[in-house]
Design an enzyme around this catalytic site. Structure first.
Site, PDB file in Angstrom:
ATOM      1  CE1 TYR A 439      12.579  21.039-128.969  1.00 34.75           C
ATOM      2  CE2 TYR A 439      12.390  21.970-126.774  1.00 34.75           C
ATOM      3  CZ  TYR A 439      13.129  21.732-127.903  1.00 34.75           C
ATOM      4  OH  TYR A 439      14.411  22.200-127.977  1.00 34.75           O
ATOM      5  CD  GLU A 440       7.983  24.365-130.365  1.00 30.87           C
ATOM      6  OE1 GLU A 440       6.851  24.612-130.807  1.00 30.87           O
ATOM      7  OE2 GLU A 440       8.429  24.879-129.324  1.00 30.87           O
ATOM      8  N   GLY A 441       5.571  19.740-131.627  1.00 29.50           N
ATOM      9  CA  GLY A 441       4.896  18.713-132.421  1.00 29.50           C
ATOM     10  C   GLY A 441       5.787  17.497-132.539  1.00 29.50           C
TER      11      GLY A 441
END
Length: 593
Positions: A439-441
């Protein structure tokens, strides 16, 4: 479940001795963070995390969150712990004073959050996301929005989220379909569905302030047509208190591999009332403030979970007896020796220790750059710190979560079969840690961001400045016999990173696939170089304290030497893989796989 002990001594070593944060006392906020204050905050924060949050970690994992009639209930004890955190002022450590915060440096807030994450990552996501949303409003919101939302968000009275992902698009936000229709009074009707919204619905705060990416009707396609809206769960009344319920709801909770204590929601917006943050079609830039904040927080999660896994592993290795030492019994009165006597167990524990302490130094140093970027009066210092924040953020997120997950997995291996069972706690840490790579890229996206965007920034000024700083440290300490092994190790890995950078500049432009194929190895080589710099600097501090009665200094030198001898050889493999290019990776047709 084993105990957790806040690593306060190592935290104060990094902040007060390695980084010498008191040297910046002329910068606003720093003077209030004297050495005594830093030590006291970390000690009290550690007690809160040890005594309140850590006992709830396994509870949250076993119970998870529940959804009934649109209402999400968090695990037993979470609401009480959240109230204690907000009442203690822990959510407002580094918040601006004008919005009710304590205005302390961000690095101190980060150090506290490391302990929160170590003790209960799922719980820590609630205040963590709120802080990220507040930072986005602080940068992009109107004065009216700031005055309405920020005091309550920084205090924890209200919480916050970010809503990016939709069922048909994740990383490619240009595909999003959530729409915004003007109401004619300055507000908008927001309609659409967002998924994987952490802390999207819960009962712990009086209101939830959603930051939602949407497209105004008629806006350009792709990322150039994305706007950002603040969409509260309850519409604030004339006095700024929660009023009428907005037309949004949690449509479901995700059944996840880990972080069960955090409510990961499907959020449905049905002409919900929202207000534009900043300008139309400029929302992604503001949201990236929150995303970058979150990426540093995710890197911190890699460190935090690795710290806890190391503590669990070390306690287990000292207590578990199995077999005899290869050099003779070390526990002659018992039936076997504790497994910590075995070289391969020592290898695993040392790998964990090297990562945790190197990651702590690197993360805190990076957080300090963020403080300098925003608060330093010297323009050149602000520029350098800003360059470093842009350059290092994908490395903090990508390298620390890749290696942090490996470190937690190593911790499970130390436990043997016991680690594969629930009662020892380490298998939960492994499940929780796995999301940090995604997550978050995803970490692949972080590596592409580093290679494709950050290297070329400002005519390669950030990375050239970083190389210059390493060269200066190497030159200053080259003749110190006590530091030779550490300085030579840094010089060698820096040279390899320079070679890899030059190769990317040349070969990446010839064929963009070369850059893509090299990106992950390059990110790891860069991370290894950052660790080498941190360990060389820590060794310098420790060497100056030779003979001190505090054992931390002698231990640092041994651990730094282990890093040089057992970790730095990885640089050769990373460089070799980078220089092979993309040919063998891209040759096979898809049907041949």
């Amino acid at each position: 479940m084993p105990d957790y002990k806040a690593p306060n001594r190592d935290q104060t070593f990094v902040l007060n001795e390695l980084l010498n944060v008191q040297q910046y006392n002329d910068i606003p906020g720093f003077a209030d963070a004297s050495e005594d204050i830093v030590n006291a905050i970390l000690e009290e924060g550690g007690k809160f995390c040890e005594g309140v949050l850590h006992p709830l970690n396994m509870v949250g994992d076993h119970e998870g969150c529940s959804l009934k009639d649109g209402v999400v209930t968090t695990p037993t004890g979470f609401k009480g712990a959240y109230d204690q955190m907000t009442e203690g002022g822990w959510t407002a450590l580094s918040a601006p004073a004008e919005f009710g915060g304590q205005a302390l440096p961000h690095y101190l807030n980060l150090a506290f959050n490391e302990m929160v994450t170590s003790c209960n990552m799922a719980f820590g996501m609630y205040p963590g996301l709120t802080n990220g949303a507040a930072q986005a409003l602080l940068v992009g919101g109107s004065q009216e929005q700031k005055e309405l939302y920020l005091p309550k968000m920084f205090s924890g009275e209200w919480s916050g989220t970010m809503n990016l992902t939709e069922p048909h698009c994740g990383t490619d936000l240009g595909l999003l379909r959530t729409k915004a229709v003007p109401n004619g009074d300055g507000s908008y009707k927001i309609s659409g569905q967002k998924i994987w919204i952490s802390a999207g619905e819960h009962e712990m705060s009086g209101n939830i302030v959603h930051l939602v990416l949407a497209r105004v009707e008629g806006a350009p396609q792709g990322v150039k047509g994305i706007s950002l809206f603040v969409v509260p769960k309850y519409l604030p009344d004339a006095d700024g208190n929660p009023g009428e319920r907005n037309t949004l709801q949690c449509g479901g909770l995700e059944e996840k591999m880990g972080i069960h204590g955090n409510a990961t929601c499907v959020m449905n917006y049905d002409e919900a009332k929202g207000w534009l943050v900043g300008e139309e079609n400029k929302g992604l830039k503001i949201m990236f403030v929150m995303m970058n904040e979150a990426r540093l927080g995710v890197g911190l999660q890699g460190l935090g979970l690795a710290e806890t896994a190391y503590q669990y592993s070390l306690a287990f290795a000292k207590d578990r007896i199995q077999g005899r030492s290869l050099t003779g019994p070390k526990n002659p009165d018992g039936p076997a020796d504790p497994i910590i006597v075995h070289p391969d167990v020592r290898r695993m524990l040392m790998d964990q220790k090297v990562f945790v302490e190197g990651a702590r130094a690197f993360t805190y140093w990076t957080a300090l750059q963020g403080d300098l970027e925003h608060k330093a009066e010297d323009e050149a210092l602000r520029e350098k710190a800003g360059d470093y924040m842009a350059l290092l953020t994908p490395i903090v997120k990508g390298y620390l979560t890749d290696k942090g997950y490996d470190s937690v997995s190593t911790g499970l291996q130390v436990h043997g079969g016991s680690g594969f069972t629930r009662e020892w706690g380490v298998e939960q840490l492994l499940r929780d840690a796995r999301i940090t790579l995604i997550y978050e890229g995803t970490n692949g996206v972080q590596a592409l961001d580093l290679v494709g965007r950050k290297l070329a920034m400002a005519g390669m000024r950030p990375i050239n400045t970083f190389f210059g700083e390493l060269d200066e440290f190497i030159a200053e300490n080259q003749g110190d016999a006590d530091l030779k092994i550490y300085v030579d190790g840094l010089a060698d890995v820096k040279a390899k990173l320079q070679t890899a950078t030059n190769w990317l500049v040349e070969k990446g432009l010839e064929n963009f696939d070369n850059a893509g194929a090299a990106s992950t190895d390059y990110m790891h080589l860069f991370g290894l170089t950052c660790f080498a710099y941190m360990w060389a600097k820590m060794a310098k501090v420790a060497a100056a304290k030779k003979g001190d009665s505090d054992p931390i200094y002698a231990t640092k030198l041994v651990t730094a030497k282990y890093f040089v001898e057992r970790w730095l050889p990885q640089a050769d493999a990373h460089l070799a893989r980078i220089e092979t290019g993309a040919e063998t990776m891209m040759t096979l047709e898809a049907e041949a796989f």
